[in-house]
Write an enzyme that holds these catalytic residues in place. Structure first.
Site, mmCIF file in Angstrom:
data_model
loop_
_atom_site.group_PDB
_atom_site.id
_atom_site.type_symbol
_atom_site.label_atom_id
_atom_site.label_comp_id
_atom_site.label_asym_id
_atom_site.label_seq_id
_atom_site.Cartn_x
_atom_site.Cartn_y
_atom_site.Cartn_z
ATOM 1 N N HIS A 244 0.861 -1.185 0.000
ATOM 2 C CA HIS A 244 0.000 0.000 0.000
ATOM 3 C C HIS A 244 0.895 1.231 0.000
ATOM 4 O O HIS A 244 1.823 1.330 0.808
ATOM 5 C CB HIS A 244 -0.902 -0.001 1.231
ATOM 6 C CG HIS A 244 -2.088 0.895 1.086
ATOM 7 N ND1 HIS A 244 -1.984 2.267 1.053
ATOM 8 C CD2 HIS A 244 -3.417 0.627 0.950
ATOM 9 C CE1 HIS A 244 -3.191 2.798 0.914
ATOM 10 N NE2 HIS A 244 -4.074 1.829 0.839
ATOM 11 N N ARG A 393 -4.294 -6.064 -6.588
ATOM 12 C CA ARG A 393 -5.696 -5.981 -6.165
ATOM 13 C C ARG A 393 -6.235 -4.564 -6.295
ATOM 14 O O ARG A 393 -5.593 -3.593 -5.893
ATOM 15 C CB ARG A 393 -5.847 -6.437 -4.705
ATOM 16 C CG ARG A 393 -7.274 -6.300 -4.200
ATOM 17 C CD ARG A 393 -7.453 -6.904 -2.832
ATOM 18 N NE ARG A 393 -6.768 -6.194 -1.772
ATOM 19 C CZ ARG A 393 -7.213 -5.078 -1.196
ATOM 20 N NH1 ARG A 393 -8.328 -4.496 -1.618
ATOM 21 N NH2 ARG A 393 -6.536 -4.532 -0.205
#
Length: 575
Positions: A244, A393
């Protein structure tokens, strides 16, 4: 407990208590199966509880954003995943999203509503339309998980499910190659126990503790993926680990950096990323800038830092001027409290950020029913690789995938009866010519101390298996990890998974999605990829020259004998 369902399945064991595991346990109990849920900590200790972003779903007409369609959600998911993975799985998930929202609401989840009584929909990076539902602002994971825990506790009170907390799974029990139960230990007294099962659903989450910088909780040690491998199940796409890009990074009391997630939704509301000179730079790497897919933004931060850009910052100081005083605390109450506790006033100052390990796209290979290559064994949530996420994702698809495929896994287990799917009928990737990797310690491996050892593993993975990789670093990582072993199961699992990830990353001699190699910076075409791997031989050259093939990993021998023997050797304990 003990009565068989009409289809013959008597007892189902769920391992894990995130959104996927809770959904599986609740669904099975409501369908009349005897259910046992094992979780190695408390029910609320999971990645799902920490999820800030939300739940992606294209709702029925009249509730969705104008112009949004299921086809658009599919296209965004495939694009974020770089075209790798399973399009049928993506389509199935996106088609099922609206119904899954209805199911969650029926189990007590209160999604945020606007003044008109319709669901509030947010926009996040790489989504073409606002389609992100939230439950409690930036605490969506907690809102969903708590509601499912309440429903589970109600079923437990009715005697329809048995919940065992602080129960650490140590092995998948097999009988003639099919699932027969789960071995586990209780943390309170270290007693070893077994529970019989006609089917087992692994929902143990990811393995963020592989890396020094992670948004994951301490329980995220990849236990289910490791245990599935040791039971003979195929794994796939292990090289694709998402970092992230916006994790608040501050020094802890010991001087080491600590990462705390700052949701994608903050950038969706208009926050920007700047370098040490104050310049916005992400658009130099991708035309979507801060709203590019996560792998792109993380790579931009890492490459820009290497080029001398210095510390990166998330700048949300303009948002209150755009949306009004109190917007940040109102829209992101959890983040507001977290940043203040860290000593920042994000209304007035930018936040120091960096990439942190967040989500593993790879995991236990499954088919569209969540079934693995071992009969009777299912995997759902982050522990699984359904093929939905491809190489990267899309934001807010993780809770959705976990809930949708957990329900499908339970329905399939109940309809299949004892021993679940058969290998012949399994719809997952072809593993007949699986590639073999050397996944276990060298003969002269050094036993690591538990706490310090885990930090050594994480530092090695962060240095050579993180956002930016190359062949020499991956070879060094493999040598390092093979030189270590561990007596405690969690560190042993992390070492095993680190070796497998390094082998998969070394095999994929190209850059795609979350996998970036300085020595192979371009994508090899044609795509999509499909490659296979098994324990035993060198990983180098696994991706054949020409069309790359996906990387699937599996244990080489009889699941009932060799996997069990390897497990005992690795963990140093008897199931």
């Amino acid at each position: 407990m003990g009565a068989a369902t009409p289809d013959g399945l008597r007892q189902l064991v769920v391992v894990g208590s995130g959104a996927a595991g809770l959904t599986a346990a609740v669904s099975a109990a409501e369908a009349g199966a005897d259910v046992v849920l094992l979780t190695k900590a408390r029910l609320a200790d999971s990645n799902s509880m920490l999820a800030q972003g939300g739940y992606a779903a294209v709702l029925p007409e009249g509730q969705r954003a104008p112009g949004d369609t299921v086809a658009s959600h599919v296209a965004d998911t495939v694009a974020a995943g770089a075209g790798i993975g399973s399009r049928p799985a993506v389509e199935l998930m996106c088609r099922s999203a609206a119904d899954s929202v209805t199911d969650l609401a029926g189990r007590g989840v209160a999604f945020d509503l606007g003044p008109d009584g319709r669901p509030l929909l947010g926009l996040e990076a790489a989504h073409s339309f606002p389609r992100i539902l939230h439950a409690g602002g930036d605490a969506s994971g907690a809102g969903i998980t708590r509601a499912l825990i309440r429903r589970l506790r109600a079923l437990e009170a009715e005697g329809r499910v048995a919940v065992h907390e602080d129960a650490r799974a140590t092995g998948i029990l097999l009988d003639s190659g099919a699932v027969a139960g789960v071995a586990f230990t209780r943390d309170a007294d270290r007693s070893a126990e077994r529970v019989r099962a006609d089917a087992v659903v692994l929902a143990t989450g990811g393995a963020g503790q592989l890396f020094a910088q992670t948004t994951n909780p301490a329980v995220a040690t990849g236990d289910g993926v490791a245990l599935a491998f040791l039971a003979g199940a195929a794994l796939r796409d292990l090289e694709f680990y998402q970092f992230h890009p916006t994790a608040l990074q501050v020094a802890g009391p010991d001087g080491a950096l600590r990462s705390s997630l700052i949701s994608e939704a903050v950038r969706g509301e208009g926050a920007v990323i700047r370098d040490a000179s104050g310049r916005r730079f992400v658009a130099d790497y991708h035309p979507l800038g801060e709203l590019a897919p996560r792998d792109v933004v993380s790579r931009a931060l890492a490459l820009h830092a290497r080029a001398g850009g210095g510390q990166a910052y998330l700048d949300a100081t303009a948002l209150e001027g755009l949306h009004g005083d109190g917007f940040l605390a109102g829209r992101f109450p959890g983040l507001d409290a977290m940043t203040r506790a860290a000593g920042f006033d994000w209304r007035r100052e930018p936040l120091p950020i960096g990439p942190a390990a967040h989500y593993w796209m790879g995991g236990v290979a499954t088919d569209l029913h969540g079934a693995t290559s071992v009969p009777g064994l299912y995997a759902v949530g982050e522990a699984a690789c359904t093929g939905v996420h491809g190489a990267n994702r899309l934001a807010s698809n993780s809770l959705l995938e976990g809930v949708v495929f957990a329900g499908r896994a339970v329905r399939h287990a109940l309809s299949a009866g004892r021993s679940g799917s058969s290998a012949r009928g399994w719809g997952g990737p072809d593993v007949a010519d699986a590639h073999v990797v050397d996944a276990f310690p060298a003969e002269d491996a050094r036993t690591l101390p538990e706490e310090a050892g885990r930090a050594l593993v994480a530092d090695a993975m962060q240095a050579d298996g993180g956002v930016i990789r190359d062949g020499s670093g991956l070879a060094r990582l493999t040598r390092t990890l093979r030189g270590w072993t561990a007596d405690d199961s969690e560190t042993a699992h992390l070492l095993l998974l680190g070796r497998l990830l390094a082998a998969a990353a070394e095999a994929r001699e190209e850059s795609v999605g979350a996998h970036f190699r300085l020595d192979f910076p371009d994508r090899r075409l044609p795509a999509p990829l499909n490659s296979t791997a098994r324990e035993g031989s060198s990983a180098r050259g696994a991706a054949a020259h020409g069309t790359p093939r996906p990387v699937v990993v599996r244990h080489p021998g009889s699941a009932a004998t060799e996997a069990a023997a390897s497990q005992h050797a690795l963990l140093g304990r008897t199931a």
